[in-house]
Design an enzyme around this catalytic site. Structure first.
Site, mmCIF file in Angstrom:
data_model
loop_
_atom_site.group_PDB
_atom_site.id
_atom_site.type_symbol
_atom_site.label_atom_id
_atom_site.label_comp_id
_atom_site.label_asym_id
_atom_site.label_seq_id
_atom_site.Cartn_x
_atom_site.Cartn_y
_atom_site.Cartn_z
ATOM 1 C CE LYS A 111 -4.312 -1.183 -0.332
ATOM 2 N NZ LYS A 111 -4.203 -2.523 -0.794
ATOM 3 C CE LYS A 194 -6.204 -10.175 -4.745
ATOM 4 N NZ LYS A 194 -5.886 -9.314 -3.628
ATOM 5 C CE LYS A 197 -12.651 -5.438 -3.383
ATOM 6 N NZ LYS A 197 -13.688 -6.184 -2.751
HETATM 7 P P1 TYM Z 1 -11.139 -8.178 0.142
HETATM 8 O O1 TYM Z 1 -12.309 -7.281 0.205
HETATM 9 O O2 TYM Z 1 -9.956 -7.743 -0.657
HETATM 10 O O3 TYM Z 1 -11.575 -9.584 -0.418
HETATM 11 C C1 TYM Z 1 -12.616 -10.317 0.220
HETATM 12 C C2 TYM Z 1 -12.292 -11.798 0.259
HETATM 13 O O4 TYM Z 1 -12.113 -12.290 -1.070
HETATM 14 C C3 TYM Z 1 -10.861 -12.959 -1.164
HETATM 15 N N1 TYM Z 1 -10.286 -12.729 -2.498
HETATM 16 C C4 TYM Z 1 -9.813 -13.712 -3.276
HETATM 17 N N2 TYM Z 1 -9.730 -15.028 -3.087
HETATM 18 C C5 TYM Z 1 -9.217 -15.757 -4.085
HETATM 19 N N3 TYM Z 1 -8.781 -15.233 -5.260
HETATM 20 C C6 TYM Z 1 -8.838 -13.908 -5.493
HETATM 21 N N4 TYM Z 1 -8.426 -13.400 -6.654
HETATM 22 C C7 TYM Z 1 -9.365 -13.076 -4.469
HETATM 23 N N5 TYM Z 1 -9.586 -11.745 -4.363
HETATM 24 C C8 TYM Z 1 -10.142 -11.553 -3.144
HETATM 25 C C9 TYM Z 1 -9.978 -12.321 -0.095
HETATM 26 O O5 TYM Z 1 -8.913 -13.172 0.268
HETATM 27 C C10 TYM Z 1 -10.974 -12.119 1.014
HETATM 28 O O6 TYM Z 1 -11.130 -13.309 1.732
HETATM 29 N N6 TYM Z 1 -8.951 -7.575 4.587
HETATM 30 C C11 TYM Z 1 -10.028 -8.242 3.888
HETATM 31 C C12 TYM Z 1 -11.407 -7.923 4.452
HETATM 32 C C13 TYM Z 1 -11.525 -8.219 5.898
HETATM 33 C C14 TYM Z 1 -11.626 -9.513 6.478
HETATM 34 C C15 TYM Z 1 -11.706 -9.291 7.884
HETATM 35 C C16 TYM Z 1 -11.655 -10.801 5.966
HETATM 36 C C17 TYM Z 1 -11.559 -7.303 6.887
HETATM 37 N N7 TYM Z 1 -11.660 -7.944 8.094
HETATM 38 C C18 TYM Z 1 -11.821 -10.350 8.783
HETATM 39 C C19 TYM Z 1 -11.763 -11.870 6.870
HETATM 40 C C20 TYM Z 1 -11.839 -11.639 8.252
HETATM 41 C C21 TYM Z 1 -9.991 -7.791 2.445
HETATM 42 O O7 TYM Z 1 -9.451 -6.770 2.122
HETATM 43 O O8 TYM Z 1 -10.677 -8.612 1.614
#
Ligand code: TYM
Length: 331
Positions: A111, A194, A197
């Site tokens: 980041k 990957k 978004k």
């Molecule tokens: P975020 O919003 O980036 O993504 C949400 C979830 O989707 C999974 N993910 C993927 N899995 C496989 N392949 C991909 N290309 C892919 N892109 C996204 C992410 O691994 C995630 O599980 N920090 C987290 C949000 C969060 C969270 C938490 C998750 C905040 N607090 C507590 C679990 C528990 C995030 O930015 O996810």
């Protein structure tokens, strides 16, 4: 019975990576386990401090969660900012999180590179907020994609440290979790590792995408000139389209194109046409439900209300107990 918790940031619509990484298989777990699914809207401010339409984005994810099959009666489906107890736990955990370990976190380093003009304290303490999300319900299983592995490790560190410091055994160890042995990483369509978004135009297939949009993106997916030697190793971009086919297509379809590749007869145009068709068929029922649920304001509000109530009940119990463990007492 396990306590399962899954979270998603509301910074764009749900894509196939989110769906396979954090959602699909866990829908079946709603019947047997204590499941929490939430929308991490506080977290989104670390990268989008002045969101254009925060409420609209949160609503869209809520609708998509419901459309993907989450049942608000069985699971606890809630918005993070509806549960302010999370922030109190975040504060407690921050008191025992060391700046050095937070600075070493890979996502923080990424980041800093991506937004050097906004290296805020929220970015640094992103892992403690995420640990608070998990520990507030004392979750043991956390469905996530591969990219969240290190955050889960940190949540375990913070929970264990709390137990050690206050000489208790209060927080269980949360485990990152997916079906099968490995955490999943769904690749993008533009050759990048990957699906995400913020990984560039055309990279992600969203659950709400119309068929034509899916077809366009898939047909533009990066490929190469094709194999020249039988059973040649696949370069990354080619592995990506095979991996996408593995998750949305029938096993026979995948093996047909594997064979074509291995015998150097593959025509990527045909493969992409098939992949697009399978993605459209796969997302179609979800897309239809997104439209129907989005139009049903009463259902969406009711889902958010019952989720908030259940989540606060669980979170306030934890905060009461944590306060007691640390030694806070009312006069
Ligand atoms: P975020 O919003 O980036 O993504 C949400 C979830 O989707 C999974 N993910 C993927 N899995 C496989 N392949 C991909 N290309 C892919 N892109 C996204 C992410 O691994 C995630 O599980 N920090 C987290 C949000 C969060 C969270 C938490 C998750 C905040 N607090 C507590 C679990 C528990 C995030 O930015 O996810």
């Amino acid at each position: 019975m396990e306590t399962v918790l899954s979270g998603i940031r509301p910074t764009g619509n749900l894509h196939l990576g989110n769906y396979f990484g954090a959602l699909r298989n866990f829908i079946d777990m709603q019947n047997e386990h204590n499941c929490f699914f939430f929308i991490a809207d506080y977290h989104s401010l670390t990268t989008h401090p002045t969101p254009h339409d925060l409420h609209g984005n949160v609503r869209q994810i809520l609708v998509e969660y419901l459309a993907a099959g989450l049942d608000p009666e069985k699971s606890t489906l809630y918005v993070q900012s509806d549960v302010p107890e999370v922030i109190e736990l975040y504060l407690f955990l921050n008191m025992n999180a060391y700046v050095g370990e937070l600075e070493r976190c890979t996502s923080f380093k990424d980041k800093i590179r991506q937004q050097p003009e906004n290296v805020n304290a929220g970015l640094l303490t992103y892992p403690t907020l995420m640990a608070a999300d998990i520990l507030i319900h004392r979750a043991t299983k956390v469905p996530v994609g591969k990219d969240q592995e290190q955050h889960l490790e940190m949540a375990r560190t913070f929970g264990n440290r709390f137990n050690r410091l206050y000489n208790c055994n209060y927080f269980p160890e949360p485990q990152a979790f997916n079906f099968g042995k490995e955490l999943i990483k769904i690749p993008g369509l533009n050759g990048s590792g990957k699906m995400g978004k913020s990984e560039g135009e055309g990279n992600a297939i969203f659950l709400a995408d119309e068929p034509e949009a899916i077809r366009k993106k898939v047909m533009k997916a990066v490929t190469d000139a094709g194999p020249t030697v039988p059973n040649q190793a696949k370069p990354e971009a080619i592995q990506n389209i095979f991996q996408l086919m593995r998750v949305v297509s029938a096993p026979e379809t995948l093996s047909y194109f594997e064979e074509q590749y291995n015998s150097c007869h593959i025509r990527y145009g045909d493969m992409k046409k098939q992949l697009a068709q399978d993605m459209i068929a796969f997302t179609e029922p979800i897309r239809e439900r997104i439209k129907a649920i989005s139009a049903d304001e009463a259902y969406v509000s009711r889902a958010a209300r019952i989720g908030r109530e259940k989540a606060r009940e669980s979170a306030s119990k934890t905060i009461r107990e944590v306060r007691e463990i640390i030694g806070f007492k009312s006069f």
